[in-house]
Write a protein that holds these residues in place. Structure first.
Motif, PDB file in Angstrom:
ATOM      1  N   LEU A 152       0.838  -1.080   0.035  1.00  0.00           N
ATOM      2  CA  LEU A 152      -0.028   0.065   0.077  1.00  0.00           C
ATOM      3  C   LEU A 152       0.775   1.304   0.003  1.00  0.00           C
ATOM      4  CD1 LEU A 152      -2.772  -1.071   2.495  1.00  0.00           C
ATOM      5  CD2 LEU A 152      -3.028  -0.874  -0.036  1.00  0.00           C
ATOM      6  N   SER A 153       2.078   1.243   0.619  1.00  0.00           N
ATOM      7  CA  SER A 153       2.911   2.296   0.779  1.00  0.00           C
ATOM      8  C   SER A 153       3.566   2.659  -0.762  1.00  0.00           C
ATOM      9  CB  SER A 153       3.780   2.428   2.012  1.00  0.00           C
ATOM     10  OG  SER A 153       4.519   1.014   1.613  1.00  0.00           O
ATOM     11  N   SER A 154       4.059   1.448  -1.201  1.00  0.00           N
ATOM     12  CA  SER A 154       5.132   1.578  -2.170  1.00  0.00           C
ATOM     13  C   SER A 154       4.379   1.584  -3.655  1.00  0.00           C
ATOM     14  CB  SER A 154       6.051   0.378  -2.341  1.00  0.00           C
ATOM     15  OG  SER A 154       5.518  -0.812  -2.216  1.00  0.00           O
ATOM     16  N   ALA A 155       3.069   0.870  -3.714  1.00  0.00           N
ATOM     17  CA  ALA A 155       2.496   0.700  -4.766  1.00  0.00           C
ATOM     18  C   ALA A 155       0.946   0.596  -4.698  1.00  0.00           C
ATOM     19  CB  ALA A 155       3.009  -0.461  -5.917  1.00  0.00           C
ATOM     20  N   PRO A 156       0.365   1.916  -4.403  1.00  0.00           N
ATOM     21  CA  PRO A 156      -0.856   2.103  -3.889  1.00  0.00           C
ATOM     22  C   PRO A 156      -2.009   1.778  -5.051  1.00  0.00           C
ATOM     23  CG  PRO A 156      -0.091   4.430  -3.978  1.00  0.00           C
ATOM     24  CD  PRO A 156       1.172   3.395  -4.154  1.00  0.00           C
ATOM     25  N   GLN A 157      -1.663   1.982  -6.360  1.00  0.00           N
ATOM     26  CA  GLN A 157      -2.539   1.730  -7.597  1.00  0.00           C
ATOM     27  C   GLN A 157      -2.757   0.434  -7.420  1.00  0.00           C
ATOM     28  OE1 GLN A 157       0.831   2.403  -7.662  1.00  0.00           O
ATOM     29  NE2 GLN A 157       1.729   0.602  -9.063  1.00  0.00           N
ATOM     30  N   LEU A 158      -1.984  -0.754  -6.883  1.00  0.00           N
ATOM     31  CA  LEU A 158      -2.454  -1.966  -6.990  1.00  0.00           C
ATOM     32  C   LEU A 158      -3.865  -2.260  -6.197  1.00  0.00           C
ATOM     33  CD1 LEU A 158       0.985  -3.862  -6.658  1.00  0.00           C
ATOM     34  CD2 LEU A 158      -0.356  -3.321  -8.579  1.00  0.00           C
ATOM     35  N   ALA A 159      -4.047  -1.568  -5.187  1.00  0.00           N
ATOM     36  CA  ALA A 159      -5.324  -1.751  -4.522  1.00  0.00           C
ATOM     37  C   ALA A 159      -6.526  -0.726  -4.954  1.00  0.00           C
ATOM     38  CB  ALA A 159      -5.110  -1.300  -2.993  1.00  0.00           C
ATOM     39  N   PHE A 160      -5.793   0.376  -5.338  1.00  0.00           N
ATOM     40  CA  PHE A 160      -6.764   1.374  -5.818  1.00  0.00           C
ATOM     41  C   PHE A 160      -7.711   1.152  -7.128  1.00  0.00           C
ATOM     42  CE2 PHE A 160      -7.826   5.162  -8.289  1.00  0.00           C
ATOM     43  CZ  PHE A 160      -8.642   5.874  -7.468  1.00  0.00           C
ATOM     44  N   LEU A 161      -6.966   0.397  -8.169  1.00  0.00           N
ATOM     45  CA  LEU A 161      -7.581   0.014  -9.461  1.00  0.00           C
ATOM     46  C   LEU A 161      -8.675  -0.960  -9.481  1.00  0.00           C
ATOM     47  CD1 LEU A 161      -4.419   0.573 -11.581  1.00  0.00           C
ATOM     48  CD2 LEU A 161      -6.219   2.160 -11.670  1.00  0.00           C
ATOM     49  N   PRO A 162      -8.394  -2.166  -8.716  1.00  0.00           N
ATOM     50  CA  PRO A 162      -9.389  -3.048  -8.727  1.00  0.00           C
ATOM     51  C   PRO A 162     -10.351  -2.755  -7.650  1.00  0.00           C
ATOM     52  CG  PRO A 162      -7.365  -3.799  -7.368  1.00  0.00           C
ATOM     53  CD  PRO A 162      -6.868  -2.460  -8.181  1.00  0.00           C
ATOM     54  N   GLY A 163     -10.058  -1.949  -6.609  1.00  0.00           N
ATOM     55  CA  GLY A 163     -11.347  -1.541  -5.993  1.00  0.00           C
ATOM     56  C   GLY A 163     -12.179  -0.370  -6.530  1.00  0.00           C
ATOM     57  N   ILE A 164     -11.812   0.471  -7.641  1.00  0.00           N
ATOM     58  CA  ILE A 164     -12.520   1.201  -8.408  1.00  0.00           C
ATOM     59  C   ILE A 164     -13.280   0.445  -9.396  1.00  0.00           C
ATOM     60  CG2 ILE A 164     -12.466   2.935 -10.288  1.00  0.00           C
ATOM     61  CD1 ILE A 164     -12.195   4.058  -7.640  1.00  0.00           C
TER      62      ILE A 164
END
Length: 333
Positions: A294-306
């Motif tokens: 979450l700290s180094s690559a937050p897009q990995l959680a943000f994109l599937p969540g969207i």
């Protein structure tokens, strides 16, 4: 000397009056010609409940927005092999990933970056749409078929059958849907099929009670009394008249249940009950892996969540619009 009185059976040029011309001459002035009985071009026809609901949906911005989201979601899921640059579990960028560096958005050749396994995020999001669509549709169909069976038995026959079925449904409804789905998935095993069974079984009580309630409301309608007067049996009345007219609220609930199914599928995969390997292209599994970065690559959680949120929003908008379109109070406004 006698006056020249024109013969009513002759035209001014002396030709005999035919039937059509005679009708035109003898028709009183100011009176519209009679409409042919076979001419139905200008006849007023009534609109069915579903036809009126469809007209209301066409004028609803919320329904149109939901339909567009669902349509795009289905297109992406169907054409995933064509749209995705790589297979779902492929790791084409493995050599670019290090324990301290995960290429993010804008990486050459990978528009949305890579995950910690070296998989293309775009490809995984596209393949995840297919996985979510399959789980959502199949699990909702399982819940719908089971709920229709129990609800039709309870609402159509009543008596001790209604009492027994509804008491079982009450017990199942006392358990939260997600908790029941987790329990069933844990017993059935870790696989996508177990997730479908778990989510579908958790939805059966909702569909059953809703159909039973709708059938009880329809039981005292005039068309049911007329069918009973004609001597039709209870089974014939239930299957041919009562059940088809009570399906409206159930169809609306099925549309809303698709949104819940997508979220529940992601939740079960997040908990590790969806089966597969860590590289599996599934939105919930992507969230599970992303929580360590979450700290180094937050897009990995943000994109599937969207993706999960937008898909659920589309089904919710269409379902709520359909509910309002079929609401008798809304139709009177």
């Amino acid at each position: 000397m006698s006056a020249n009185i024109p013969d009513p059976n002759l035209l001014p040029d002396g030709a005999p009056v035919t039937g059509t011309a005679s009708a035109a001459v003898t028709e009183p002035a100011g009176k519209a010609p009679k409409k042919d009985a076979g001419d139905t071009r200008h006849s007023d026809r009534g609109t069915s409940i579903w036809g009126e609901a469809f007209q209301r949906l066409r004028r609803s911005p919320m329904a149109i927005s939901g339909a567009i989201i669902i349509f795009l979601f289905i297109l992406v899921a169907i054409f995933a092999p064509i749209l995705a640059p790589y297979p779902g579990e492929a790791t084409p960028g493995m050599r670019l990933v290090t324990p301290t560096n995960i290429p993010g958005i804008g990486t050459p050749g990978y528009p949305l970056g890579l995950d910690n396994f070296g998989g293309d995020v775009v490809s995984k999001l596209i393949w995840g749409a297919r996985s979510s669509l399959l789980v959502g549709v199949i699990s909702t169909c399982i819940g719908l078929v089971g709920g229709l069976f129990l609800g039709a038995l309870a609402g159509g026959f009543g008596g001790w059958i209604d009492t027994v079925i509804m008491r079982i449904v009450d017990i199942l409804l006392s358990v939260p849907n997600l908790l029941m789905a987790v329990s069933i998935a844990a017993i059935a095993g870790q696989s996508p099929f177990a997730v479908m069974i778990a989510i579908g079984a958790a939805q059966i009580p909702v569909f059953a009670r809703l159909l039973r309630s709708s059938m009880l409301q329809q039981r005292g309608a005039d068309y049911i009394l007329a069918a009973q007067t004609l001597g039709l049996g209870r089974g014939k009345i239930t299957m041919s008249h009562l059940l088809p007219n009570a399906l409206g609220p159930v169809i609306v609930q099925a549309t809303l249940a698709l949104a819940t199914a997508v979220i529940d599928a992601a939740a079960l995969s997040f908990l590790g009950l969806g089966g597969g390997v860590p590289q599996t292209a599934e939105w919930g599994r992507m969230l599970t892996v992303a929580q360590n970065f979450l700290s180094s690559a937050p897009q990995l959680a943000f994109l599937p969540g969207i993706c999960i949120a937008i898909t659920a929003l589309g089904f919710t908008l269409l379902g709520e619009s359909l509910r309002e379109a079929l609401d008798p109070k809304a139709r009177k406004r």
